[in-house]
Scaffold this motif. Structure first.
Motif, PDB file in Angstrom:
ATOM      1  N   LEU A 104      27.570 -60.096   7.504  1.00 24.57           N
ATOM      2  CA  LEU A 104      26.299 -59.927   6.800  1.00 24.57           C
ATOM      3  C   LEU A 104      26.077 -61.128   5.881  1.00 24.57           C
ATOM      4  O   LEU A 104      26.630 -61.178   4.774  1.00 24.57           O
ATOM      5  N   ASP A 105      25.294 -62.075   6.328  1.00 23.29           N
ATOM      6  CA  ASP A 105      25.103 -63.286   5.537  1.00 23.29           C
ATOM      7  C   ASP A 105      24.533 -62.942   4.161  1.00 23.29           C
ATOM      8  O   ASP A 105      23.525 -62.258   4.048  1.00 23.29           O
ATOM      9  N   GLY A 106      25.197 -63.436   3.119  1.00 27.46           N
ATOM     10  CA  GLY A 106      24.653 -63.333   1.763  1.00 27.46           C
ATOM     11  C   GLY A 106      24.753 -61.965   1.101  1.00 27.46           C
ATOM     12  O   GLY A 106      24.152 -61.764   0.042  1.00 27.46           O
ATOM     13  N   ALA A 107      25.491 -61.014   1.676  1.00 32.22           N
ATOM     14  CA  ALA A 107      25.595 -59.694   1.030  1.00 32.22           C
ATOM     15  C   ALA A 107      26.437 -59.816  -0.246  1.00 32.22           C
ATOM     16  O   ALA A 107      27.523 -60.383  -0.233  1.00 32.22           O
ATOM     17  N   ILE A 154      27.751 -73.172   1.966  1.00 28.28           N
ATOM     18  CA  ILE A 154      26.844 -73.454   3.070  1.00 28.28           C
ATOM     19  C   ILE A 154      27.204 -72.537   4.244  1.00 28.28           C
ATOM     20  O   ILE A 154      28.307 -72.622   4.791  1.00 28.28           O
ATOM     21  N   SER A 155      26.243 -71.685   4.608  1.00 33.61           N
ATOM     22  CA  SER A 155      26.566 -70.594   5.544  1.00 33.61           C
ATOM     23  C   SER A 155      27.322 -71.027   6.800  1.00 33.61           C
ATOM     24  O   SER A 155      28.364 -70.447   7.109  1.00 33.61           O
ATOM     25  N   PRO A 156      26.843 -72.011   7.577  1.00 36.89           N
ATOM     26  CA  PRO A 156      27.590 -72.344   8.794  1.00 36.89           C
ATOM     27  C   PRO A 156      29.012 -72.804   8.491  1.00 36.89           C
ATOM     28  O   PRO A 156      29.945 -72.488   9.248  1.00 36.89           O
ATOM     29  N   ILE A 463      19.612 -60.236   5.063  1.00 36.06           N
ATOM     30  CA  ILE A 463      19.961 -59.998   3.649  1.00 36.06           C
ATOM     31  C   ILE A 463      19.952 -61.311   2.885  1.00 36.06           C
ATOM     32  O   ILE A 463      19.436 -61.394   1.767  1.00 36.06           O
ATOM     33  N   ASP A 464      20.480 -62.359   3.497  1.00 35.14           N
ATOM     34  CA  ASP A 464      20.536 -63.662   2.834  1.00 35.14           C
ATOM     35  C   ASP A 464      19.135 -64.176   2.522  1.00 35.14           C
ATOM     36  O   ASP A 464      18.837 -64.560   1.396  1.00 35.14           O
ATOM     37  N   VAL A 465      18.281 -64.166   3.520  1.00 35.91           N
ATOM     38  CA  VAL A 465      16.947 -64.758   3.339  1.00 35.91           C
ATOM     39  C   VAL A 465      16.107 -63.897   2.393  1.00 35.91           C
ATOM     40  O   VAL A 465      15.415 -64.415   1.510  1.00 35.91           O
ATOM     41  N   SER A 519      30.831 -60.862   4.038  1.00 35.22           N
ATOM     42  CA  SER A 519      29.746 -61.813   3.819  1.00 35.22           C
ATOM     43  C   SER A 519      30.339 -63.151   3.400  1.00 35.22           C
ATOM     44  O   SER A 519      31.483 -63.234   2.968  1.00 35.22           O
ATOM     45  N   ASP A 520      29.543 -64.202   3.552  1.00 36.72           N
ATOM     46  CA  ASP A 520      30.026 -65.559   3.318  1.00 36.72           C
ATOM     47  C   ASP A 520      29.870 -65.996   1.864  1.00 36.72           C
ATOM     48  O   ASP A 520      30.425 -67.004   1.457  1.00 36.72           O
ATOM     49  N   HIS A 521      29.097 -65.273   1.095  1.00 39.37           N
ATOM     50  CA  HIS A 521      28.869 -65.540  -0.333  1.00 39.37           C
ATOM     51  C   HIS A 521      27.938 -64.445  -0.799  1.00 39.37           C
ATOM     52  O   HIS A 521      27.396 -63.699   0.020  1.00 39.37           O
ATOM     53  N   GLY A 522      27.720 -64.359  -2.109  1.00 37.99           N
ATOM     54  CA  GLY A 522      26.711 -63.439  -2.627  1.00 37.99           C
ATOM     55  C   GLY A 522      25.544 -64.230  -3.177  1.00 37.99           C
ATOM     56  O   GLY A 522      25.494 -65.455  -3.038  1.00 37.99           O
TER      57      GLY A 522
HETATM   58 ZN   LIG Z   1      25.032 -67.596   3.768  1.00 30.29          ZN
END
Ligand SMILES: [Zn+2]
Length: 628
Positions: A104-107, A154-156, A463-465, A519-522
């Motif tokens: 879940l990107d950015g959760a 940075i997500s990727p 969620i990220d965007v 997630s990759d970050h909050g």
């Molecule tokens: Zn991200």
């Protein structure tokens, strides 16, 4: 290693593949048995677990004999044969866990806690109560495409660290975009004095005699340019430089080399000083530009290579920020193998949906739905090669493309027409990630039931965007004109919808499946935008895990080693992370302590290099604000 992969006609088709094969209408490698239906031929002929890298000879021997290593983790001939006699399906499940990874990107952990308390995340709440959870520490990379190369989450880069267990510097997916090979260069010019610039080379190892090689050109408005190259304070020579790129080369006397901190200086004779209208556009005095620089040894082997963009830390004074033609990250850019390739090599089935930088798709032991699948706009669908592995899978998935109305429906209640809470480009980007999440969800509904064991992973981005765009409104920033209060609820709503997507997918997997949510970050609200914070979420539920426990200190680098341990495999020493032993029950750890191996795994065999920049991805990145 690469040859080994190329020699293989196909990855083994483990038991779980049969339903996927049915879906695809292919039934090679299978035979029919009256009692237990479809059984891969391979399970009957090759029962011992293969050791793909310990004995390459054996492996190819197996292949020429027509027998594939079994994908089942029965662990030896007796249990597997027993399985065949009693119940193949039941045995397969007992031996090989099904691990479902929700990315879940950015959760954000803080927001998950808030929404759980409000009862908006029943699925995540259930997983957290029945399993372990805690913050997941992210890892920084560098925005190479920005002039000042800012550090950031940075997500990727982070997701590739999740997939490889190594740092961005080692896996190479540093940014959303990377310089196209050979396109990096850097201008040299000086506002004060003569134009010169220095590079720090560090240690030069290898067999002398060495030569220094570089690509250089003069600024278009400088006539009769000459370049002098100085190494550790001693001139190597002087040469004329033309206006188009050309190769330069000087002998590098061994006697001048130091054990470390070798420095090379480029001195140009003259430079162009802009004036008038030209000065308004670009006021930098420019002498010439330098592209790749390399040191080669006596046998013409490259012992040191510098790319102005990737190695900008070597650029000393006298350089402007490096430039390049940037291309979005692709599967050929990976410098470390993803866990789905390594686990596949070990005979585990994998199913991967939408992970970053996975286009063009490559051979895996199962299926791979590449990162470009989620970017297919209506009208462009299916024109791109390499969307999936196996390639024919794309044709089966394209009918699942969500109609525009499905996305409109998701947005309509919260975001009525006329409200401009964000720029039209950003809204379009937001819409496109909702579309992508919906598409990946539909794809997962189709493919997840084909898996009986192995690793399944799906990526959700909304969620990220939503957090970038709408967290400030949630935090009480004034509402833009024409926007109702409901706009403040968009972030909560996207979390809730993602929770529902997980719920629907979990209905398709057995109760004893291992579930990981990461997630990759909050993000937090900062000013008028949501901005990244280091802690993401980590949730793990499974039969061997502690129940209801909080854990601390988990890092995105630890996920891949932990997955290796979950599949009872030795953990590659090459990984930078550690297995998260604190998530397991003590009893399991006692009987299954982590083991390590010096074995390395090959990079994916990416057949065709990417065709170039994907316009839709670039537009979306610009819309989100990443490419400003
Ligand atoms: Zn991200």
């Amino acid at each position: 290693m690469k040859n080994l992969l190329q020699r293989q006609p196909a990855f083994p088709l483990p038991t779980g593949r049969s339903r996927l094969a049915e879906l695809l209408g292919t039934d090679g490698n299978k035979t029919v048995h009256p009692f237990w239906g479809w059984v891969p031929l391979t399970s009957l002929t090759s029962v011992a677990r293969p050791s793909p890298f310990g004995s390459q000879g054996n492996r190819s021997g197996n292949r020429t004999g027509g027998a594939f290593p079994s994908g089942s983790r029965a662990g030896g001939s007796f249990p597997l044969l027993a399985c065949l006699f009693f119940s193949l399906a039941g045995c397969g499940k007992a031996a090989e866990p099904l691990v479902v990874l929700f990315c879940l990107d950015g959760a954000s952990p803080w927001l998950v806690d808030e929404l759980r308390d409000e009862g908006k995340l029943p699925t995540l709440n259930r997983l957290m109560e029945a399993g372990v959870s805690g913050p997941l520490r992210s890892i920084e990379s560098v925005r190479l495409s920005l002039p000042q190369a800012q550090r950031g989450l940075i997500s990727p880069a982070v997701w590739t660290s999740v997939a490889t267990g190594v740092t961005p510097a080692r896996h190479g997916i540093l940014d959303f975009v990377l310089p196209r090979s050979g396109s990096s260069f850097v201008w040299i010019g000086s506002r004060k004095g003569r134009p010169r610039a220095a590079l720090e080379l560090g240690e030069i190892s290898g067999r002398p005699p060495f030569r220094l090689r570089f690509r250089v050109r003069a600024h278009a408005k400088v006539e009769k340019q000459t370049l002098e190259v100085v190494f550790n304070g001693v001139s190597l020579g002087r040469a004329p430089v033309g206006k188009s790129w050309e190769e330069g080369s000087f002998a590098l006397p061994e006697s001048l080399a130091r054990p470390s901190r070798n420095r090379v200086t480029f001195r140009f004779a003259r430079q162009f000083r802009p004036s008038g209208a030209e000065k308004k556009k670009d006021d930098r005095p420019l002498a010439g530009a330098l592209a790749k620089l390399a040191v080669v040894d006596g046998k013409d082997r490259v012992v040191l290579e510098l790319d102005p963009v990737l190695d900008r830390v070597a650029l000393g004074h006298g350089f402007y920020p490096p430039e390049a033609e940037f291309v979005d990250v692709q599967s050929s850019d990976w410098r470390a193998p993803p866990i789905w390739s390594s686990l596949g090599e070990l005979g585990h089935e994998v199913g991967i949906v939408g992970q970053w930088a996975t286009w063009p798709a490559y051979r895996v032991n199962g299926f791979l739905v590449s990162s470009y699948m989620g970017l297919l706009g209506v009208g462009k669908r299916g024109e791109l090669p390499g969307l999936t592995w196996p390639p024919e899978l794309a044709d089966r998935l394209l009918p699942l493309v969500p109609p525009d109305s499905a996305v409109t429906k998701i947005l309509r209640d919260l975001y009525p027409e006329g409200c401009q809470a964000d720029s039209p480009e950003r809204l379009e980007a937001f819409r496109s990630v909702i579309w992508q999440d919906e598409f990946y969800d539909r794809i997962a509904q189709e493919l997840l039931p084909t898996m009986e064991g192995g690793l399944f992973s799906i990526y959700f981005e909304a969620i990220d965007v939503a957090s970038h765009d709408f967290l400030p409104l949630r935090a009480g920033e004034p509402l833009p004109e024409g926007c109702p209060e409901s706009v403040r609820q968009i972030v909560d709503e996207v979390y809730r919808q993602t929770d529902q997507r997980m719920e629907r997918l979990l209905r398709l997997v057995p109760d004893d499946a291992v579930i990981l949510v990461l997630s990759d970050h909050g993000l937090v609200s900062r000013g008028r935008r949501g901005s990244h914070i280091r802690d993401g979420i980590f949730v793990a539920k499974g039969p061997k895990f502690r129940k209801g426990a909080r854990i601390h200190g988990a890092s995105v680098l630890d996920i891949a080693p932990t997955l290796f341990h979950l599949f009872r495999e030795e953990i590659p020493l090459a990984m930078d992370g550690q297995p998260l032993v604190q998530i397991f029950e003590a009893k399991f750890l006692e009987s299954h302590p982590p083991r390590w191996t010096a074995r390395t795994f090959p990079l994916p065999d990416v057949e065709a290099p990417g065709a170039g920049v994907n316009e839709e991805l670039m537009e979306r990145l610009e819309g989100i604000g990443y490419m400003d």
